[in-house]
Motif scaffolding. Sequence first.
Motif, PDB file in Angstrom:
ATOM      1  N   ARG A  14       1.085  -1.175   0.223  1.00 52.66           N
ATOM      2  CA  ARG A  14       0.196   0.160   0.345  1.00 52.66           C
ATOM      3  C   ARG A  14       1.384   1.406  -0.146  1.00 52.66           C
ATOM      4  NH1 ARG A  14      -4.731  -0.312   0.846  1.00 52.66           N
ATOM      5  NH2 ARG A  14      -5.388   1.456   1.870  1.00 52.66           N
ATOM      6  N   LEU A  15       0.314   2.158  -0.473  1.00 49.01           N
ATOM      7  CA  LEU A  15       1.069   3.333  -0.591  1.00 49.01           C
ATOM      8  C   LEU A  15       0.309   4.896  -0.288  1.00 49.01           C
ATOM      9  CD1 LEU A  15       2.271   3.276  -3.742  1.00 49.01           C
ATOM     10  CD2 LEU A  15       3.627   2.773  -2.761  1.00 49.01           C
ATOM     11  N   ASP A  16      -0.067   4.568   1.484  1.00 50.21           N
ATOM     12  CA  ASP A  16      -1.467   5.765   1.842  1.00 50.21           C
ATOM     13  C   ASP A  16       0.012   6.241   2.377  1.00 50.21           C
ATOM     14  OD1 ASP A  16      -4.436   3.481   2.445  1.00 50.21           O
ATOM     15  OD2 ASP A  16      -2.493   2.358   2.905  1.00 50.21           O
ATOM     16  N   GLY A  17      -0.553   7.977   2.058  1.00 51.68           N
ATOM     17  CA  GLY A  17       0.128   8.724   2.414  1.00 51.68           C
ATOM     18  C   GLY A  17       1.421   9.677   1.601  1.00 51.68           C
ATOM     19  N   LYS A  18       1.727   8.720   0.232  1.00 54.24           N
ATOM     20  CA  LYS A  18       1.941   8.888  -0.308  1.00 54.24           C
ATOM     21  C   LYS A  18       2.204  10.282  -1.586  1.00 54.24           C
ATOM     22  CE  LYS A  18       5.535   5.856   1.606  1.00 54.24           C
ATOM     23  NZ  LYS A  18       6.413   6.423   2.338  1.00 54.24           N
ATOM     24  N   ARG A  19       2.550  10.590  -1.835  1.00 49.96           N
ATOM     25  CA  ARG A  19       2.866  11.039  -3.118  1.00 49.96           C
ATOM     26  C   ARG A  19       3.363  10.916  -4.178  1.00 49.96           C
ATOM     27  NH1 ARG A  19       0.195  16.383  -3.015  1.00 49.96           N
ATOM     28  NH2 ARG A  19       1.880  17.263  -4.318  1.00 49.96           N
ATOM     29  N   ALA A  20       2.413  10.775  -5.629  1.00 53.27           N
ATOM     30  CA  ALA A  20       3.099  10.765  -7.195  1.00 53.27           C
ATOM     31  C   ALA A  20       3.805  10.929  -7.619  1.00 53.27           C
ATOM     32  CB  ALA A  20       3.404   8.386  -6.919  1.00 53.27           C
ATOM     33  N   GLU A  49      -4.869   3.585  -7.037  1.00 55.08           N
ATOM     34  CA  GLU A  49      -5.178   2.033  -6.213  1.00 55.08           C
ATOM     35  C   GLU A  49      -4.858   2.106  -5.854  1.00 55.08           C
ATOM     36  OE1 GLU A  49      -7.454   0.271 -10.197  1.00 55.08           O
ATOM     37  OE2 GLU A  49      -5.586  -0.753  -9.045  1.00 55.08           O
ATOM     38  N   ALA A  50      -3.101   1.745  -4.783  1.00 56.56           N
ATOM     39  CA  ALA A  50      -2.562   2.222  -3.891  1.00 56.56           C
ATOM     40  C   ALA A  50      -2.597   2.916  -3.045  1.00 56.56           C
ATOM     41  CB  ALA A  50      -0.896   1.220  -3.819  1.00 56.56           C
ATOM     42  N   GLU A  51      -4.131   3.767  -3.187  1.00 57.57           N
ATOM     43  CA  GLU A  51      -3.646   4.640  -1.852  1.00 57.57           C
ATOM     44  C   GLU A  51      -3.402   5.934  -1.881  1.00 57.57           C
ATOM     45  OE1 GLU A  51      -7.084   5.085  -1.009  1.00 57.57           O
ATOM     46  OE2 GLU A  51      -7.435   3.700  -1.599  1.00 57.57           O
ATOM     47  N   ALA A  52      -2.064   6.223  -3.391  1.00 57.22           N
ATOM     48  CA  ALA A  52      -1.043   7.104  -3.535  1.00 57.22           C
ATOM     49  C   ALA A  52      -1.571   8.766  -3.466  1.00 57.22           C
ATOM     50  CB  ALA A  52      -0.106   6.795  -3.884  1.00 57.22           C
ATOM     51  N   HIS A  53      -1.422   9.436  -3.341  1.00 59.86           N
ATOM     52  CA  HIS A  53      -2.561  10.772  -4.216  1.00 59.86           C
ATOM     53  C   HIS A  53      -1.260  11.250  -5.766  1.00 59.86           C
ATOM     54  CE1 HIS A  53      -3.363  14.755  -5.143  1.00 59.86           C
ATOM     55  NE2 HIS A  53      -2.501  14.765  -4.809  1.00 59.86           N
ATOM     56  N   VAL A  54      -1.985  10.874  -6.474  1.00 59.18           N
ATOM     57  CA  VAL A  54      -0.909  11.024  -7.842  1.00 59.18           C
ATOM     58  C   VAL A  54      -1.295  12.035  -8.659  1.00 59.18           C
ATOM     59  CG1 VAL A  54      -0.831   9.916  -9.615  1.00 59.18           C
ATOM     60  CG2 VAL A  54      -1.785   8.658  -7.548  1.00 59.18           C
ATOM     61  N   VAL A  55      -0.158  12.377  -8.716  1.00 54.39           N
ATOM     62  CA  VAL A  55       0.290  14.023  -9.851  1.00 54.39           C
ATOM     63  C   VAL A  55       0.962  13.027 -11.379  1.00 54.39           C
ATOM     64  CG1 VAL A  55       0.969  15.659  -9.913  1.00 54.39           C
ATOM     65  CG2 VAL A  55       1.061  15.371  -8.281  1.00 54.39           C
ATOM     66  N   GLY A 112      12.281   8.091  -0.735  1.00 57.27           N
ATOM     67  CA  GLY A 112      11.846   7.591  -1.962  1.00 57.27           C
ATOM     68  C   GLY A 112      11.970   6.289  -3.021  1.00 57.27           C
ATOM     69  N   SER A 113      11.441   6.314  -4.235  1.00 56.48           N
ATOM     70  CA  SER A 113      11.589   4.936  -5.098  1.00 56.48           C
ATOM     71  C   SER A 113      11.243   6.135  -6.210  1.00 56.48           C
ATOM     72  CB  SER A 113      10.325   3.730  -4.626  1.00 56.48           C
ATOM     73  OG  SER A 113      10.681   3.127  -5.655  1.00 56.48           O
ATOM     74  N   LEU A 114      12.445   6.444  -6.702  1.00 56.95           N
ATOM     75  CA  LEU A 114      12.434   6.602  -7.970  1.00 56.95           C
ATOM     76  C   LEU A 114      11.922   5.131  -9.347  1.00 56.95           C
ATOM     77  CD1 LEU A 114      14.367   9.677  -7.424  1.00 56.95           C
ATOM     78  CD2 LEU A 114      12.947   9.028  -6.982  1.00 56.95           C
ATOM     79  N   LEU A 118       7.344  -2.025  -7.432  1.00 58.62           N
ATOM     80  CA  LEU A 118       9.086  -0.928  -6.807  1.00 58.62           C
ATOM     81  C   LEU A 118       8.805   0.108  -5.917  1.00 58.62           C
ATOM     82  CD1 LEU A 118      10.497  -1.146 -10.183  1.00 58.62           C
ATOM     83  CD2 LEU A 118      11.361  -2.343  -8.091  1.00 58.62           C
ATOM     84  N   ALA A 119       7.158   0.634  -6.095  1.00 57.08           N
ATOM     85  CA  ALA A 119       7.252   2.265  -5.293  1.00 57.08           C
ATOM     86  C   ALA A 119       6.723   1.848  -4.314  1.00 57.08           C
ATOM     87  CB  ALA A 119       5.629   2.151  -6.190  1.00 57.08           C
ATOM     88  N   SER A 120       6.399   0.402  -3.554  1.00 59.85           N
ATOM     89  CA  SER A 120       5.769   0.097  -2.103  1.00 59.85           C
ATOM     90  C   SER A 120       7.555  -0.550  -1.268  1.00 59.85           C
ATOM     91  CB  SER A 120       4.782  -0.717  -1.845  1.00 59.85           C
ATOM     92  OG  SER A 120       5.678  -2.097  -2.465  1.00 59.85           O
ATOM     93  N   GLU A 121       7.352  -0.529   0.411  1.00 55.91           N
ATOM     94  CA  GLU A 121       7.796  -1.116   0.867  1.00 55.91           C
ATOM     95  C   GLU A 121       8.472  -2.598   0.472  1.00 55.91           C
ATOM     96  OE1 GLU A 121       9.923   0.644   3.192  1.00 55.91           O
ATOM     97  OE2 GLU A 121       9.239   2.121   2.339  1.00 55.91           O
TER      98      GLU A 121
END
Length: 254
Positions: A10-16, A35-41, A139-141, A232-235
């Motif tokens: 999950r990506l709650d609270g993350k800005r992507a 869908e993983a709950e990131a705020h997506v820009v 972060g994850s790039l 790759l974006a998550s823990e």
Amino acid sequence: MTLPKTPSFRLDGKRALVAGASSGIGLACAVALAEAEAHVVVAARSVNKLANLVSDLQAAGFSAEAVALDVSDVGLIDAEVAKHGPFDVLVNSAGMGLPASALDTTEDRFDAVSDINIKGAYFLTRAVARGLIEAGKPGSLINISSQMGHVGGIDRTVYAATKHAVEGFTKSMAIEWGAKGIRVNTICPTFILTPLTQVTFDNPERAAWIKEKIKLGRVGEVEDIMGGVVYLASEASSLVTGTALMIDGGWTAE
């Protein structure tokens, strides 16, 4: 016995930040992160397409906003990332193909592909990393590379060169920023059916070549990339950096 626990996807609270999000792989990545709950820009040059995407994401209950961004403009990259960041996650899916044989490649076509695929990817990754370092955040790039970052291909001389370059700077950045908790990786798809690759699939000879090379016997769909980008974006991938996630149907296995 204390059983191990699977790290969260999950990506709650993350800005992507997802560049190149107006269509194809980039759009699919934006949806997956949302869908993983990131705020997506979502970012791209096509503002109208971005507006429609944001509207659809918000209607589905996700958190999203849009930013107009031309990744070939380094000054604009730095300004927009500084304004809207820091970003916990970057997915750089902005890319260009322009297939042509080596003998038919013009300087203008070479520069156009290189400006997006190498220069844009490099400086966008750097800008997001700089924001994370200044904020003291991990972060994850993620750079969307290609199987052509590992092999060659017909009419793909310039494209393959740019993707090999992406693989190289991704590894070097991973080494430089690892101690700061910033992970840098690539996703390397095979040919995915998108507007960018449609011209190739419309060529019967090229389509046959692609299907013969993909060991799983089918072309890729954008959905094939979505699980990988969340990983790759998550823990769940917290010890993964400087590497390439091959989503190529076995193309590069030989």
